[in-house]
Write an enzyme that holds these catalytic residues in place. Sequence first.
Site, PDB file in Angstrom:
ATOM      1  N   CYS A  91       1.092  -1.479  -0.317  1.00  0.00           N
ATOM      2  CA  CYS A  91      -0.031  -0.269  -0.125  1.00  0.00           C
ATOM      3  C   CYS A  91       1.074   1.034   0.082  1.00  0.00           C
ATOM      4  O   CYS A  91       0.531   2.254  -0.095  1.00  0.00           O
ATOM      5  CB  CYS A  91      -1.227   0.051   1.323  1.00  0.00           C
ATOM      6  SG  CYS A  91      -2.351  -1.035   1.266  1.00  0.00           S
ATOM      7  N   HIS A 330      -9.473   3.002  -2.699  1.00  0.00           N
ATOM      8  CA  HIS A 330      -8.235   2.437  -2.247  1.00  0.00           C
ATOM      9  C   HIS A 330      -7.526   2.157  -2.886  1.00  0.00           C
ATOM     10  O   HIS A 330      -7.454   0.055  -3.164  1.00  0.00           O
ATOM     11  CB  HIS A 330      -8.375   1.901  -0.440  1.00  0.00           C
ATOM     12  CG  HIS A 330      -6.584   1.496  -0.352  1.00  0.00           C
ATOM     13  ND1 HIS A 330      -5.195   1.639  -0.609  1.00  0.00           N
ATOM     14  CD2 HIS A 330      -5.786   0.308   0.353  1.00  0.00           C
ATOM     15  CE1 HIS A 330      -4.650   1.407  -0.010  1.00  0.00           C
ATOM     16  NE2 HIS A 330      -5.563  -0.067   0.834  1.00  0.00           N
TER      17      HIS A 330
END
Length: 378
Positions: A91, A330
């Site tokens: 991430c 996301h």
Amino acid sequence: MSDQAPVIIAARRSPIGTRGRALAGLRVEDLAAPVIQAALRDAENVSDSPITVADVVLGNCMGPGGNPGRIAALAAGLGHEVPGATVDRQCGSGLAAIVDAAAAIRAGDERIRVAGGVESPSTAPVRSVNGVAYDRAPFAPTGFSDPSMTQAAENLAALDGISRERQDAHAARSHARARAAREAGRFDAELVPLAGLKYDDAIGAAERLLPRLPALFPGGTLTAGTATRIGDGSAAVVIAPASYARSINAPGLAIRASAVLGCDPALPGIGAAGAIQSALRSAGVELADIEALEIVEAFAAQSLAVIDRIGIDEDDPRLSADGGALALGHPWGASGAVAVVRLFSRLVRSGAPAGTLGVAAASIGGGMGIAAVVEVVR
């Protein structure tokens, strides 16, 4: 500021489309190439001359392989001579790609680079070992804790005593801020519409349902509304030496300092906290000096755990002032770069004075965190 200081002189992103929806038919290069082209056009409009790109560095963590950075460079029409690289810090990949590209400039290479991130969960391949499919590769070796990100966030909420009500309020705040920003047009200058999608499609999607959503684990506190929606998207920035930025009078964000740190793999959600503190020390500044923070909100519990550790209030207006990943979505390997694009809009496009400071950060699966401190230059 030295002539070799890396300065972001242009920054763009795609809208984030929820996995399986508007952007589901686009491969990673289809998501990244138009955004790279738009960022380069912005830079060339300031310089009033063509820009030669030395390299394209993109973050990506679940894509098809084959070096998406190079594939996107070719798809963007940059020419056979322009290489590409792909960075995987999960991430934090998009922010790591920007930091890596900036390092070459800081080391004395005066050539301009494009960096950012791209992720297409909708087209990510099914992976298997001996014909048995799996959702993700391990983040830690045998003998180490390796929870799913959702379980890790639930564990962190329990450890820190972060209530369901507090998580719901944090997600609602993110949606409300993002909706207000969209309606005020604060996203418009950074967005590159794709496949008919003009805005992030998760904004407001779960806002009214938050109090009614069931817990994801028996007796737990996380819900589908306090876990970010996985999305397809990309983001790209153009990075040049400060000497070049000054020569064309380009406002931008100088990358003052950065940090990547490890933490307990059992609690990966706290990684951003240590990275932020380390990056601030490297930059020689305090959190009180920072005017804007963009911390990737993978989960409300994870975001709250980070801000509790760095010592700011959850409703601090400096924190994700236009909403964060809980509202926007996301796209894994792109989210860290999206955070930088958001800082560019909040600080450079908004007219913040030279010297204004910002922070972008993300916690990373496997127990890591990454952060960068940026400064407005004009």
